[in-house]
Design a protein around this motif. Structure first.
Motif, PDB file in Angstrom:
ATOM      1  N   ALA A  73       0.805  -1.220   0.000  1.00 39.15           N
ATOM      2  CA  ALA A  73       0.000   0.000   0.000  1.00 39.15           C
ATOM      3  C   ALA A  73       0.842   1.276   0.000  1.00 39.15           C
ATOM      4  CB  ALA A  73      -0.933  -0.003   1.211  1.00 39.15           C
ATOM      5  N   GLU A  74       1.998   1.239   0.679  1.00 36.76           N
ATOM      6  CA  GLU A  74       2.745   2.486   0.873  1.00 36.76           C
ATOM      7  C   GLU A  74       3.263   3.103  -0.424  1.00 36.76           C
ATOM      8  OE1 GLU A  74       5.414  -1.013   2.195  1.00 36.76           O
ATOM      9  OE2 GLU A  74       3.325  -0.376   2.414  1.00 36.76           O
ATOM     10  N   HIS A  75       3.447   2.293  -1.478  1.00 40.31           N
ATOM     11  CA  HIS A  75       3.911   2.838  -2.758  1.00 40.31           C
ATOM     12  C   HIS A  75       2.879   2.612  -3.869  1.00 40.31           C
ATOM     13  CE1 HIS A  75       7.768   2.403  -0.552  1.00 40.31           C
ATOM     14  NE2 HIS A  75       8.056   3.534  -1.204  1.00 40.31           N
ATOM     15  N   ALA A  76       1.646   2.395  -3.506  1.00 41.29           N
ATOM     16  CA  ALA A  76       0.623   2.028  -4.484  1.00 41.29           C
ATOM     17  C   ALA A  76       0.141   3.223  -5.304  1.00 41.29           C
ATOM     18  CB  ALA A  76      -0.566   1.390  -3.762  1.00 41.29           C
ATOM     19  N   HIS A  77      -0.366   2.890  -6.496  1.00 44.88           N
ATOM     20  CA  HIS A  77      -1.038   3.865  -7.350  1.00 44.88           C
ATOM     21  C   HIS A  77      -2.539   3.605  -7.207  1.00 44.88           C
ATOM     22  CE1 HIS A  77      -1.643   5.715 -11.643  1.00 44.88           C
ATOM     23  NE2 HIS A  77      -2.249   6.392 -10.691  1.00 44.88           N
ATOM     24  N   VAL A  78      -3.287   4.600  -6.702  1.00 44.09           N
ATOM     25  CA  VAL A  78      -4.707   4.439  -6.384  1.00 44.09           C
ATOM     26  C   VAL A  78      -5.554   5.313  -7.303  1.00 44.09           C
ATOM     27  CG1 VAL A  78      -6.475   4.696  -4.596  1.00 44.09           C
ATOM     28  CG2 VAL A  78      -4.164   3.937  -3.970  1.00 44.09           C
ATOM     29  N   LEU A  79      -6.634   4.740  -7.808  1.00 40.39           N
ATOM     30  CA  LEU A  79      -7.616   5.492  -8.597  1.00 40.39           C
ATOM     31  C   LEU A  79      -8.939   5.464  -7.833  1.00 40.39           C
ATOM     32  CD1 LEU A  79      -8.544   6.963 -11.160  1.00 40.39           C
ATOM     33  CD2 LEU A  79      -8.941   4.727 -12.211  1.00 40.39           C
ATOM     34  N   ASP A  80      -9.418   6.636  -7.404  1.00 38.14           N
ATOM     35  CA  ASP A  80     -10.654   6.756  -6.627  1.00 38.14           C
ATOM     36  C   ASP A  80     -11.731   7.359  -7.522  1.00 38.14           C
ATOM     37  OD1 ASP A  80     -12.605   7.008  -4.739  1.00 38.14           O
ATOM     38  OD2 ASP A  80     -11.526   8.394  -3.440  1.00 38.14           O
ATOM     39  N   VAL A 121      -2.723   0.936 -12.398  1.00 34.89           N
ATOM     40  CA  VAL A 121      -3.430   1.159 -11.137  1.00 34.89           C
ATOM     41  C   VAL A 121      -3.334  -0.084 -10.245  1.00 34.89           C
ATOM     42  CG1 VAL A 121      -5.674   1.622 -10.083  1.00 34.89           C
ATOM     43  CG2 VAL A 121      -5.009   2.796 -12.198  1.00 34.89           C
ATOM     44  N   ASP A 122      -2.878   0.123  -9.019  1.00 38.77           N
ATOM     45  CA  ASP A 122      -2.790  -0.993  -8.065  1.00 38.77           C
ATOM     46  C   ASP A 122      -4.091  -1.199  -7.304  1.00 38.77           C
ATOM     47  OD1 ASP A 122       0.003  -1.553  -8.551  1.00 38.77           O
ATOM     48  OD2 ASP A 122       0.446   0.313  -7.486  1.00 38.77           O
ATOM     49  N   TYR A 123      -4.803  -0.093  -6.997  1.00 31.21           N
ATOM     50  CA  TYR A 123      -6.072  -0.178  -6.270  1.00 31.21           C
ATOM     51  C   TYR A 123      -7.080   0.775  -6.910  1.00 31.21           C
ATOM     52  CZ  TYR A 123      -3.400  -2.694  -2.779  1.00 31.21           C
ATOM     53  OH  TYR A 123      -2.597  -3.619  -2.153  1.00 31.21           O
ATOM     54  N   ASN A 183       4.174   8.411  -0.034  1.00 32.73           N
ATOM     55  CA  ASN A 183       4.718   7.753  -1.225  1.00 32.73           C
ATOM     56  C   ASN A 183       3.641   7.122  -2.103  1.00 32.73           C
ATOM     57  OD1 ASN A 183       7.473   8.311  -0.618  1.00 32.73           O
ATOM     58  ND2 ASN A 183       7.453   6.671   0.904  1.00 32.73           N
ATOM     59  N   MET A 184       2.413   7.205  -1.661  1.00 30.92           N
ATOM     60  CA  MET A 184       1.290   6.697  -2.458  1.00 30.92           C
ATOM     61  C   MET A 184       0.900   7.743  -3.494  1.00 30.92           C
ATOM     62  SD  MET A 184      -2.413   5.390  -0.954  1.00 30.92           S
ATOM     63  CE  MET A 184      -1.700   4.100   0.085  1.00 30.92           C
ATOM     64  N   ARG A 185       0.517   7.286  -4.686  1.00 35.47           N
ATOM     65  CA  ARG A 185       0.063   8.192  -5.748  1.00 35.47           C
ATOM     66  C   ARG A 185      -1.437   7.982  -5.956  1.00 35.47           C
ATOM     67  NH1 ARG A 185       2.996   6.309 -10.644  1.00 35.47           N
ATOM     68  NH2 ARG A 185       2.841   4.321  -9.539  1.00 35.47           N
ATOM     69  N   ILE A 186      -2.191   9.073  -5.874  1.00 40.65           N
ATOM     70  CA  ILE A 186      -3.647   8.966  -5.937  1.00 40.65           C
ATOM     71  C   ILE A 186      -4.202   9.890  -7.005  1.00 40.65           C
ATOM     72  CG2 ILE A 186      -5.800   9.187  -4.633  1.00 40.65           C
ATOM     73  CD1 ILE A 186      -3.087   9.192  -2.356  1.00 40.65           C
ATOM     74  N   ILE A 187      -5.079   9.339  -7.842  1.00 42.90           N
ATOM     75  CA  ILE A 187      -5.882  10.128  -8.771  1.00 42.90           C
ATOM     76  C   ILE A 187      -7.338   9.937  -8.361  1.00 42.90           C
ATOM     77  CG2 ILE A 187      -6.660  10.424 -11.151  1.00 42.90           C
ATOM     78  CD1 ILE A 187      -3.936   9.476 -12.083  1.00 42.90           C
ATOM     79  N   ALA A 188      -8.034  11.028  -8.117  1.00 42.35           N
ATOM     80  CA  ALA A 188      -9.417  10.963  -7.662  1.00 42.35           C
ATOM     81  C   ALA A 188     -10.308  11.745  -8.619  1.00 42.35           C
ATOM     82  CB  ALA A 188      -9.538  11.525  -6.244  1.00 42.35           C
TER      83      ALA A 188
END
Length: 239
Positions: A35-42, A105-107, A60-65
């Protein structure tokens, strides 16, 4: 295409945290990305509370919402700027127009959105999920199902009958009248009625909903529940 705004969530979701999703994935034999380096799409981020929480506690997480509510996205951007969060991006866009890098995307998180999408938008979400998820990616998509929603549809019909004519552009007044009706209904259910405990539970659940969701589900009746087994292609029977 549906003209319903994606729900403007106002609270972070513990069960949609990548740490929780990774632990859950392991039960199904999937070694999801840390999770700490994950790429997240919300998708359907609303005011961005969940994405902001992830960004603040996981630098360190990358998030696009994304959300199509311009006002909600503008507020989320403002908060991110005030908190100096550089690892989250908020975008006002429809699902069908979103094109993240393939397998990046990881999550993928899509909470309380699916049941308000029309058929084309649902297909667009499935297509996006298939192309965007990485090899170890996890998708978290929630939706309302039958037969559980059948009883709630009865509540929606009773509220519609009680309101007779919703107040144009006055959702708060509609909600107040709906809440008063539910309270009256609860008060007059006979003590020995076999369904009283169940009705009391549903009553309380409806009364505790966030205003926008309550209005969409029980007054505007925008929700489109489904049967889970009809969402996914079933294997063909052997001939």
């Amino acid at each position: 295409m549906s003209d319903t705004k994606l729900l403007t969530r106002s609270k972070p979701l513990s069960r949609a945290h990548p740490d929780y999703l990774r632990a859950l994935a392991r039960w199904f034999g999937l070694d999801a990305a840390p999770a700490e380096h994950a790429h997240v799409l919300d998708i359907g981020c609303g005011y961005g509370t969940h994405a902001l929480m992830l960004a603040a506690f996981n630098p360190n997480m990358r998030i696009i919402a994304i959300d199509r509510d311009e006002e909600a996205i503008a507020l989320a951007k403002e908060v991110a700027e005030k908190l100096a969060l550089k690892n989250v991006r908020f975008i006002c866009q429809d699902i069908a127009k979103l094109a993240p890098k393939q397998a990046s995307v990881d999550y993928l998180i899509c909470h309380d959105v699916f049941s308000y999408l029309d058929e084309d938008e649902r297909h667009a979400l499935f297509k996006l999920t298939k192309s965007a998820l990485s090899e170890r990616g996890v998708a978290y998509i929630t939706y309302s199902t039958y037969p559980g929603w059948k009883l709630l549809e009865g509540y929606a019909d009773m509220i519609e009958y009680r309101l007779e004519q919703p107040a144009e552009g006055n959702a708060q007044d509609d909600l107040a009248r709906a809440h008063n009706f539910l309270a009256l209904l609860q008060q007059h259910i006979q003590e020995n009625h076999p369904l009283k405990p169940v009705l009391a539970l549903y009553n309380q659940e409806i009364l505790s909903l966030e205003p926008q969701k309550a209005h969409l589900d029980f007054i505007a009746k925008k929700i489109i529940p489904c049967i889970s087994m009809n969402l996914w292609p079933r294997p063909k029977k052997p001939t």
